[in-house]
Design a protein around this motif. Structure first.
Motif, PDB file in Angstrom:
ATOM      1  N   SER A   1       0.781  -1.175  -0.003  1.00  0.00           N
ATOM      2  CA  SER A   1       0.135  -0.139   0.122  1.00  0.00           C
ATOM      3  C   SER A   1       1.045   1.220   0.024  1.00  0.00           C
ATOM      4  O   SER A   1       2.020   1.311  -0.492  1.00  0.00           O
ATOM      5  CB  SER A   1      -0.823   0.053   1.134  1.00  0.00           C
TER       6      SER A   1
ATOM      7  N   ALA B   1       2.946   2.647   1.979  1.00  0.00           N
ATOM      8  CA  ALA B   1       4.437   2.718   2.457  1.00  0.00           C
ATOM      9  C   ALA B   1       5.268   1.538   1.485  1.00  0.00           C
ATOM     10  O   ALA B   1       6.191   1.635   1.363  1.00  0.00           O
ATOM     11  CB  ALA B   1       4.400   2.456   4.077  1.00  0.00           C
TER      12      ALA B   1
ATOM     13  N   ASP C   1       1.591  -9.158  -0.540  1.00  0.00           N
ATOM     14  CA  ASP C   1       0.185  -8.260  -0.155  1.00  0.00           C
ATOM     15  C   ASP C   1      -0.937  -8.741  -0.262  1.00  0.00           C
ATOM     16  O   ASP C   1      -1.082  -9.476  -1.192  1.00  0.00           O
ATOM     17  CB  ASP C   1       0.315  -6.968  -0.990  1.00  0.00           C
TER      18      ASP C   1
ATOM     19  N   GLN D   1      -5.690  -5.800   2.223  1.00  0.00           N
ATOM     20  CA  GLN D   1      -6.577  -5.336   3.138  1.00  0.00           C
ATOM     21  C   GLN D   1      -6.043  -3.944   3.792  1.00  0.00           C
ATOM     22  O   GLN D   1      -5.561  -4.043   4.995  1.00  0.00           O
ATOM     23  CB  GLN D   1      -6.571  -6.390   4.093  1.00  0.00           C
TER      24      GLN D   1
ATOM     25  N   HIS E   1      -8.379  11.168   1.431  1.00  0.00           N
ATOM     26  CA  HIS E   1      -8.289  12.682   1.343  1.00  0.00           C
ATOM     27  C   HIS E   1      -6.888  13.120   1.815  1.00  0.00           C
ATOM     28  O   HIS E   1      -6.276  12.479   2.670  1.00  0.00           O
ATOM     29  CB  HIS E   1      -9.324  13.660   2.255  1.00  0.00           C
TER      30      HIS E   1
ATOM     31  N   VAL F   1       1.599 -13.167   3.988  1.00  0.00           N
ATOM     32  CA  VAL F   1       2.902 -13.870   4.486  1.00  0.00           C
ATOM     33  C   VAL F   1       2.587 -14.272   5.904  1.00  0.00           C
ATOM     34  O   VAL F   1       1.938 -13.625   6.491  1.00  0.00           O
ATOM     35  CB  VAL F   1       4.119 -12.680   4.498  1.00  0.00           C
TER      36      VAL F   1
ATOM     37  N   SER G   1      -1.426   8.214   8.612  1.00  0.00           N
ATOM     38  CA  SER G   1      -1.550   9.064   7.458  1.00  0.00           C
ATOM     39  C   SER G   1      -0.926   8.439   6.350  1.00  0.00           C
ATOM     40  O   SER G   1       0.175   7.911   6.377  1.00  0.00           O
ATOM     41  CB  SER G   1      -0.514  10.418   7.984  1.00  0.00           C
ATOM     42  N   ALA G   2      -1.656   8.567   5.433  1.00  0.00           N
ATOM     43  CA  ALA G   2      -1.333   8.055   3.959  1.00  0.00           C
ATOM     44  C   ALA G   2      -0.044   8.854   3.299  1.00  0.00           C
ATOM     45  O   ALA G   2       0.945   7.947   3.012  1.00  0.00           O
ATOM     46  CB  ALA G   2      -2.355   8.085   2.816  1.00  0.00           C
TER      47      ALA G   2
END
Ligand SMILES: Cc1cc2nc3c(=O)[nH]c(=O)nc-3n(C[C@H](O)[C@H](O)[C@H](O)COP(=O)(O)OP(=O)(O)OC[C@H]3O[C@@H](n4cnc5c(N)ncnc54)[C@H](O)[C@@H]3O)c2cc1C
Length: 299
Positions: A12, A14, A33, A36, A46, A80, A275-276
């Protein structure tokens, strides 16, 4: 069996950001991955540069397609289940066995919610934790703030830029005299009583029900969740954990190194606030640091 320089667990914000640095360094990188992501409950994400308001899945898909355009990067779908070995020789088990010299853990955090019927169905829609993520869309509504194990004093002030009709649901948590004095402000009312149910229509909250049957109407609700790693892989490898009042995450240094040699961590997993953008930032740092570690030039 796949052999790689680096295995990245989590694809995702990171994990993809880390992998792209390694792919650009022409290293063999495998992302493992299971898809989820933490924000999968929300329709829109946002604040991510260039993608404000895009669906979380669309952002992830775009990132994965960009990294897979590099010939030395590949994706393995699935969870994993174990990581063994040491720096230079890690083995990851899951849908496929992967052998890698270094590992970047980017599998995120999960939010534990209080066990109140109806709450989970509203999570990420009209029940939220982060006002920067959801506050703009939920603004100017009668808004609940749920106490859970502690009175959320920070949120009680923080939310004042999004609503002037805030109801603190005490939910059986004792309010100290000092807290009561700080909560005494226009735009905030206190509601005693334990919350036993959330009433909603397809995730749009309408009211909470208190013990005894009374209902308190509202159209948004905030709470502070308990956050913990989405997998125990890091802890099983021996990575040190940091405990905070909000939960647990892995300890890293300024290069995103965990306390286990050859294992890096990035994203929500390695910091206390979700935080994305910051997940992508620490992923970028982990990818570059991991590459320099492979070259033996990371001090
Ligand atoms: C409801 C909600 C809404 C949010 N909205 C916003 C927003 O609008 N803006 C914002 O900046 N932030 C938002 N956030 C926070 C944001 O979701 C996180 O900060 C971000 O997703 C962290 O990225 P990450 O890469 O660290 O982890 P994640 O995005 O959670 O990704 C981790 C990945 O690792 C995978 N994984 C986990 N365990 C394994 C395993 N054992 N094997 C293989 N794969 C595994 C997961 O399936 C997932 O795909 C929101 C959070 C929530 C809960």
């Amino acid at each position: 069996m796949i052999e790689a320089d680096v295995a990245v667990v989590g694809g995702s914000f990171a994990g993809v950001s880390a992998a792209i640095m390694l792919a650009r360094a022409r290293r063999r990188v495998v992302i493992l991955d299971e898809g989820q992501t933490r924000n999968r409950y929300a329709h829109a994400s946002h604040g991510f540069l260039g993608m404000d308001g895009a669906a979380p899945e669309a952002i992830r898909a775009k990132g994965l397609s960009e990294v897979q355009a590099y010939p030395t990067a590949r994706l393995v779908d699935g969870r994993v289940t174990a990581i063994t070995g040491r720096a230079g020789a890690f083995v990851l088990e899951g849908a496929e066995e992967v052998r890698a010299a270094r590992v970047i853990l980017a599998y995120g955090q999960r939010d534990r919610l209080p066990d109140i019927p109806g709450l989970e169905e509203c999570w990420g829609k009209t029940v939220a934790q982060c006002p920067y993520c959801h506050g703009y869309e939920l603004a100017d509504r009668t808004t609940g703030l749920l106490a859970w194990e502690a009175i959320p004093m920070h949120h009680s002030v923080h939310l004042s830029d999004w609503t002037d009709d805030l109801i603190l649901l005490e939910n059986g948590v004792e309010v100290t005299a000092e807290e009561a004095a700080r909560l005494d402000r226009p735009g905030l009312r206190r509601q005693a009583g334990r919350v036993v149910r959330v009433h909603h229509a397809a995730g749009a909250i309408e009211a909470v029900e208190l013990e005894g049957g009374a209902r308190v109407g509202m159209r948004a609700l905030y709470l502070v969740t308990w956050q913990e790693p989405a997998s125990s892989l890091g802890e099983e490898l021996g990575c040190e954990v940091v405990e905070t009042p909000m939960g647990r995450h892995l300890r890293v240094d300024e290069h995103q190194r965990t306390t286990v040699r050859g294992v890096f961590a990035a994203g929500d997993l390695a910091r206390p606030f979700p935080s994305a953008t910051q997940a992508a930032s620490t992923g970028n740092r982990a990818g570059a640091a991991c590459h320099q570690d492979l070259l033996g030039i990371l001090v």
